[in-house]
Design an enzyme around this catalytic site. Structure first.
Site, PDB file in Angstrom:
ATOM      1  NE  ARG A   1      -3.957   1.940   2.371  1.00  0.00           N
ATOM      2  CZ  ARG A   1      -4.241   2.630   3.473  1.00  0.00           C
ATOM      3  NH1 ARG A   1      -3.645   2.324   4.623  1.00  0.00           N
ATOM      4  NH2 ARG A   1      -5.109   3.626   3.431  1.00  0.00           N
TER       5      ARG A   1
ATOM      6  CG  HIS B   1      -1.281   5.343  -0.184  1.00  0.00           C
ATOM      7  ND1 HIS B   1      -1.974   5.889   0.866  1.00  0.00           N
ATOM      8  CD2 HIS B   1      -2.114   4.423  -0.735  1.00  0.00           C
ATOM      9  CE1 HIS B   1      -3.176   5.318   0.950  1.00  0.00           C
ATOM     10  NE2 HIS B   1      -3.273   4.416  -0.004  1.00  0.00           N
ATOM     11  CG  ASP B   2       6.334   6.857  -3.392  1.00  0.00           C
ATOM     12  OD1 ASP B   2       6.289   8.096  -3.235  1.00  0.00           O
ATOM     13  OD2 ASP B   2       7.309   6.277  -3.900  1.00  0.00           O
TER      14      ASP B   2
ATOM     15  CB  VAL C   1       1.078  11.615  -3.836  1.00  0.00           C
ATOM     16  CG1 VAL C   1       1.114  13.091  -3.454  1.00  0.00           C
ATOM     17  CG2 VAL C   1      -0.235  10.982  -3.402  1.00  0.00           C
TER      18      VAL C   1
ATOM     19  CB  SER D   1       6.723  12.516  -1.931  1.00  0.00           C
ATOM     20  OG  SER D   1       5.713  11.814  -2.622  1.00  0.00           O
TER      21      SER D   1
ATOM     22  CD  GLU E   1       3.163  12.624  -0.672  1.00  0.00           C
ATOM     23  OE1 GLU E   1       3.133  11.384  -0.715  1.00  0.00           O
ATOM     24  OE2 GLU E   1       3.804  13.304  -1.497  1.00  0.00           O
TER      25      GLU E   1
ATOM     26  CG  ASN F   1      -0.752   8.866   3.005  1.00  0.00           C
ATOM     27  OD1 ASN F   1      -1.256   7.915   2.400  1.00  0.00           O
ATOM     28  ND2 ASN F   1      -0.091   9.827   2.396  1.00  0.00           N
TER      29      ASN F   1
ATOM     30  N   PRO G   1      -7.429   7.708  -4.325  1.00  0.00           N
ATOM     31  CG  PRO G   1      -7.522   5.576  -5.248  1.00  0.00           C
ATOM     32  CD  PRO G   1      -6.579   6.703  -4.974  1.00  0.00           C
TER      33      PRO G   1
ATOM     34  CG  HIS H   1      -8.192  -3.777  -1.528  1.00  0.00           C
ATOM     35  ND1 HIS H   1      -9.136  -2.846  -1.856  1.00  0.00           N
ATOM     36  CD2 HIS H   1      -7.080  -3.061  -1.192  1.00  0.00           C
ATOM     37  CE1 HIS H   1      -8.636  -1.619  -1.724  1.00  0.00           C
ATOM     38  NE2 HIS H   1      -7.385  -1.727  -1.334  1.00  0.00           N
TER      39      HIS H   1
ATOM     40  CG  ASP I   1      -5.654 -15.646  -2.927  1.00  0.00           C
ATOM     41  OD1 ASP I   1      -6.176 -14.544  -2.637  1.00  0.00           O
ATOM     42  OD2 ASP I   1      -5.913 -16.683  -2.304  1.00  0.00           O
TER      43      ASP I   1
HETATM   44  C1  HEM Z   1      -8.779   1.423  -6.157  1.00  0.00           C
HETATM   45  C2  HEM Z   1      -8.705   2.334  -5.228  1.00  0.00           C
HETATM   46  C3  HEM Z   1      -8.287   2.008  -3.822  1.00  0.00           C
HETATM   47  C4  HEM Z   1      -8.926   2.426  -2.685  1.00  0.00           C
HETATM   48  C5  HEM Z   1     -10.153   3.321  -2.620  1.00  0.00           C
HETATM   49  C6  HEM Z   1      -8.218   1.860  -1.574  1.00  0.00           C
HETATM   50  C7  HEM Z   1      -8.530   2.084  -0.253  1.00  0.00           C
HETATM   51  C8  HEM Z   1      -7.979   1.398   0.806  1.00  0.00           C
HETATM   52  C9  HEM Z   1      -8.378   1.552   2.174  1.00  0.00           C
HETATM   53  C10 HEM Z   1      -9.437   2.521   2.683  1.00  0.00           C
HETATM   54  C11 HEM Z   1      -7.653   0.675   2.909  1.00  0.00           C
HETATM   55  C12 HEM Z   1      -7.772   0.396   4.408  1.00  0.00           C
HETATM   56  C13 HEM Z   1      -7.042   1.425   5.209  1.00  0.00           C
HETATM   57  C14 HEM Z   1      -7.328   1.184   6.683  1.00  0.00           C
HETATM   58  O1  HEM Z   1      -8.473   1.390   7.073  1.00  0.00           O
HETATM   59  O2  HEM Z   1      -6.405   0.790   7.411  1.00  0.00           O
HETATM   60  C15 HEM Z   1      -6.781  -0.038   2.005  1.00  0.00           C
HETATM   61  C16 HEM Z   1      -5.920  -1.028   2.388  1.00  0.00           C
HETATM   62  C17 HEM Z   1      -5.012  -1.619   1.531  1.00  0.00           C
HETATM   63  N1  HEM Z   1      -4.822  -1.312   0.208  1.00  0.00           N
HETATM   64 FE1  HEM Z   1      -6.027  -0.138  -0.936  1.00  0.00          FE
HETATM   65  N2  HEM Z   1      -7.177   1.112  -2.046  1.00  0.00           N
HETATM   66  C18 HEM Z   1      -7.180   1.170  -3.411  1.00  0.00           C
HETATM   67  C19 HEM Z   1      -6.249   0.588  -4.264  1.00  0.00           C
HETATM   68  C20 HEM Z   1      -5.143  -0.118  -3.833  1.00  0.00           C
HETATM   69  C21 HEM Z   1      -4.044  -0.500  -4.671  1.00  0.00           C
HETATM   70  C22 HEM Z   1      -3.886  -0.105  -6.141  1.00  0.00           C
HETATM   71  C23 HEM Z   1      -3.179  -1.219  -3.889  1.00  0.00           C
HETATM   72  C24 HEM Z   1      -1.860  -1.833  -4.252  1.00  0.00           C
HETATM   73  C25 HEM Z   1      -1.482  -2.191  -5.427  1.00  0.00           C
HETATM   74  C26 HEM Z   1      -3.775  -1.315  -2.575  1.00  0.00           C
HETATM   75  C27 HEM Z   1      -3.261  -2.036  -1.536  1.00  0.00           C
HETATM   76  C28 HEM Z   1      -3.816  -2.081  -0.277  1.00  0.00           C
HETATM   77  C29 HEM Z   1      -3.346  -2.968   0.770  1.00  0.00           C
HETATM   78  C30 HEM Z   1      -2.284  -4.044   0.632  1.00  0.00           C
HETATM   79  C31 HEM Z   1      -4.077  -2.661   1.908  1.00  0.00           C
HETATM   80  C32 HEM Z   1      -3.919  -3.292   3.297  1.00  0.00           C
HETATM   81  C33 HEM Z   1      -2.869  -2.473   4.047  1.00  0.00           C
HETATM   82  C34 HEM Z   1      -2.513  -2.961   5.426  1.00  0.00           C
HETATM   83  O3  HEM Z   1      -2.851  -4.069   5.788  1.00  0.00           O
HETATM   84  O4  HEM Z   1      -1.830  -2.195   6.122  1.00  0.00           O
HETATM   85  N3  HEM Z   1      -4.947  -0.604  -2.577  1.00  0.00           N
HETATM   86  N4  HEM Z   1      -7.001   0.433   0.733  1.00  0.00           N
END
Ligand code: HEM
Length: 342
Positions: free
Chosen positions: A69, A73-74, A77, A83, A96, A102, A181, A211, A263
């Site tokens: 993640r 996020h890097d 932005v 950054s 950021e 973040n 997003p 996810h 997966d």
């Molecule tokens: C499509 C738009 C996306 C949205 C709206 C989004 C939003 C979020 C949100 C809200 C969380 C949970 C944060 C929390 O409550 O702790 C999350 C977790 C996560 N996101 Fe996304 N995300 C998106 C795309 C991505 C992309 C492109 C990746 C990586 C390629 C990604 C990887 C992850 C991972 C691995 C987690 C779990 C992080 C953790 O366990 O610390 N996400 N995302």
């Protein structure tokens, strides 16, 4: 393309690069990123990073979800310029890291450990001035390599990463809010957020497969539980989330079936209305993304069971090529959380 060595890349890399050749906005990335940049400056650097990442997440593989993640996020932005790792900035007192999206990032210590390890490795056998050797691998590259290593650790598949990303010196909290997003985004908002980074609806769907690992805070999806819309979320699933969140749980796994494995389960869950965010569900509201979802979620019906994994490798490479700094801009930071002092 005439980048040194590009022709010797593995077929998956070559296939993925076709997108970069067709899209003019990637021309700066083509100028900057090279397959052999870090390899030629410090042979063995990538292995040193892999070892450090593996050690740093050994007691808690969840940190690897955090690293994935962090990379996303890097790159969204100011491009992939590290950054997101800065505590300070030349432009603004609020980096950021201080922005709401973040606040829940994790895994910074993994990147710090990898950076320390790789610089120590590259300085070995060199005679350096008393204030230390010049750093060799940028924090943006360390993060891109670490994300790749985490894909291997969590999903057991691998892709090559080009290097040469410069580290930026500017980090502004508001830009994270403007570019990332949000979990309440609809498909139009998601499409536009990704299109600004030259990423397609296919990239959006493929990358959302991340996810299938890690956790989310209840606050990120609780709006969906206050009045449950049964056409958008499975009612039993929503009630179980409600219970967990009111029982004092701060976070829940993103993928309740295979929570620690990267997966295609995310797509199966999404087709069953058992994913956390409205933005996840939103991929079901467009015929193109819904179609990808079917392909990735039901890939046991296709001849290639690795459909999503192959797409994910390419999409991660493409995301890692979002470069907004020019060839002579930026620096290689000594410490990932701070810009260099001259
Ligand atoms: C499509 C738009 C996306 C949205 C709206 C989004 C939003 C979020 C949100 C809200 C969380 C949970 C944060 C929390 O409550 O702790 C999350 C977790 C996560 N996101 Fe996304 N995300 C998106 C795309 C991505 C992309 C492109 C990746 C990586 C390629 C990604 C990887 C992850 C991972 C691995 C987690 C779990 C992080 C953790 O366990 O610390 N996400 N995302």
């Amino acid at each position: 393309m005439t980048i040194n060595g590009a022709r010797i890349l593995l077929p998956t890399v070559y296939n993925c690069l076709i997108f970069a050749i067709l899209l003019p906005l990637f021309s700066t990335a083509d100028d900057i990123l090279l397959p052999l940049d870090v390899k030629s400056k410090c042979p063995g650097a990538e292995d040193a990073i892999t070892k450090a990442v593996t050690n740093a997440v050994a007691g808690n593989k969840g940190l690897c979800a955090g690293v994935l993640r962090l990379h996303f996020h890097d790159c969204f932005v100011r491009g992939c310029d590290a950054s997101v790792l800065l505590d300070n900035s030349t432009a603004n007192p609020n980096p950021e890291k201080d922005s709401i999206p973040n606040k829940t990032l994790r895994g910074f210590q993994v990147i710090d450990a990898a950076k320390i390890a790789v610089e120590a490795y590259c300085a070995k056998n060199k005679s350096c001035p008393t204030n230390g050797c010049d750093p060799v691998v940028s924090c943006a590259d360390v993060l891109a390599f670490a994300a790749r290593d985490c894909v291997k650790i969590l999903g057991d598949f691998f892709y090559d990463v080009y290097s040469g990303r410069p580290d930026g010196t500017i980090s502004i909290a508001q830009e994270a809010v403007d570019n990332l997003p949000a979990p309440f985004f609809n498909i139009t908002q998601l499409q536009s957020s990704f299109a600004k980074k030259n990423l397609t609806l296919e990239d959006l769907t493929v990358l959302s497969g991340a996810h299938s690992v890690g956790v989310a805070h209840c606050s990120s999806f609780e709006d969906r539980l206050t009045s449950i819309n049964s056409s958008q979320i499975n009612v039993a699933f929503a009630n179980s989330l409600k219970q967990k969140c009111t029982n004092g749980n701060v976070t829940v796994p993103q993928d309740y079936v295979t929570p620690d494995y990267l997966d295609n389960q995310y797509f199966i869950n999404n087709l069953n209305n058992t994913v956390l965010f409205f933005s996840d569900f939103a991929l079901r509201t467009n015929t193109i993304t819904e179609d990808y979802m079917e392909q990735f979620g039901n890939n046991y019906k296709l001849s290639n069971p690795n459909t999503w994994k192959d797409k994910f490798k390419c999409a991660m490479q493409k995301m890692g090529r979002i470069i907004e700094l020019g060839p002579n801009q930026g620096e290689i930071r000594k410490v990932c959380s701070a810009i260099n002092v001259s």
